[in-house]
Design a protein around this motif. Structure first.
Motif, mmCIF file in Angstrom:
data_model
loop_
_atom_site.group_PDB
_atom_site.id
_atom_site.type_symbol
_atom_site.label_atom_id
_atom_site.label_comp_id
_atom_site.label_asym_id
_atom_site.label_seq_id
_atom_site.Cartn_x
_atom_site.Cartn_y
_atom_site.Cartn_z
ATOM 1 N N GLY A 26 -38.438 -44.341 -2.615
ATOM 2 C CA GLY A 26 -37.841 -45.645 -2.908
ATOM 3 C C GLY A 26 -37.052 -46.206 -1.756
ATOM 4 O O GLY A 26 -36.987 -45.630 -0.669
ATOM 5 N N SER A 27 -36.437 -47.342 -2.026
ATOM 6 C CA SER A 27 -35.609 -48.055 -1.055
ATOM 7 C C SER A 27 -34.148 -47.794 -1.351
ATOM 8 O O SER A 27 -33.710 -47.888 -2.502
ATOM 9 N N TYR A 28 -33.396 -47.480 -0.297
ATOM 10 C CA TYR A 28 -31.972 -47.202 -0.410
ATOM 11 C C TYR A 28 -31.230 -48.142 0.537
ATOM 12 O O TYR A 28 -31.732 -48.470 1.608
ATOM 13 N N SER A 38 -30.017 -48.907 5.737
ATOM 14 C CA SER A 38 -31.101 -48.878 4.761
ATOM 15 C C SER A 38 -32.033 -47.721 5.085
ATOM 16 O O SER A 38 -32.114 -47.267 6.222
ATOM 17 N N GLU A 40 -36.004 -46.058 3.640
ATOM 18 C CA GLU A 40 -37.195 -46.119 2.796
ATOM 19 C C GLU A 40 -37.810 -44.728 2.800
ATOM 20 O O GLU A 40 -38.153 -44.204 3.860
ATOM 21 N N SER A 92 -24.952 -41.473 -5.633
ATOM 22 C CA SER A 92 -25.282 -42.060 -4.332
ATOM 23 C C SER A 92 -25.683 -40.946 -3.374
ATOM 24 O O SER A 92 -25.679 -39.771 -3.731
ATOM 25 N N SER A 116 -27.376 -46.081 -1.748
ATOM 26 C CA SER A 116 -27.756 -45.981 -3.159
ATOM 27 C C SER A 116 -29.064 -46.725 -3.349
ATOM 28 O O SER A 116 -29.471 -47.526 -2.526
ATOM 29 N N LYS A 117 -29.750 -46.390 -4.447
ATOM 30 C CA LYS A 117 -31.056 -46.995 -4.740
ATOM 31 C C LYS A 117 -30.893 -48.372 -5.289
ATOM 32 O O LYS A 117 -29.956 -48.710 -5.934
#
Length: 117
Positions: A26-28, A38, A40, A92, A116-117
């Protein structure tokens, strides 16, 4: 220079032997000390980015689980190997540089902070 290569190779071999990443795909996103972070995650691959006024950096690499709820990312695009440790803090994640990341972001920012997501 030879020591760096031997050390990096030994670390990479040790990490590859630990198995695939269990960090959720996912993306954080989050913040460090005055900059935006950020990440990924896709399987055992990670892409990280940092940005602020006067600084933009990032890289891609391998992600390996090295402990209970602990992963390390190995970025190797720019010659130096950048090692980033990521700890699962429950709600987190905390990302912190371990070594060799200056070439990936410069002096104005870094890969240390909460995600965090």
């Amino acid at each position: 220079m030879m020591f760096k290569r031997v050390f990096a190779g030994a670390c990479a071999a040790m990490l590859f032997a630990t198995g695939a990443s269990a960090m959720p795909d996912g993306s954080y996103s989050g913040e460090g000390d005055g900059f935006r972070l950020s990440a990924e995650v896709r399987g055992n691959r990670i892409e990280v980015e940092v940005s602020t006024v006067g600084c933009l950096g990032g890289g891609e690499g391998q992600l390996r689980q090295v402990g209970n709820r602990v992963w390390q990312a190995y970025l190797s695009e720019y010659g130096d190997i950048c090692v980033i440790q990521i700890n699962d803090m429950g709600n987190s994640y905390y990302m912190q540089e371990v070594q060799g990341c200056f070439a990936y972001h410069g002096a104005q920012c870094g890969f240390t902070g909460s995600l965090s997501k």
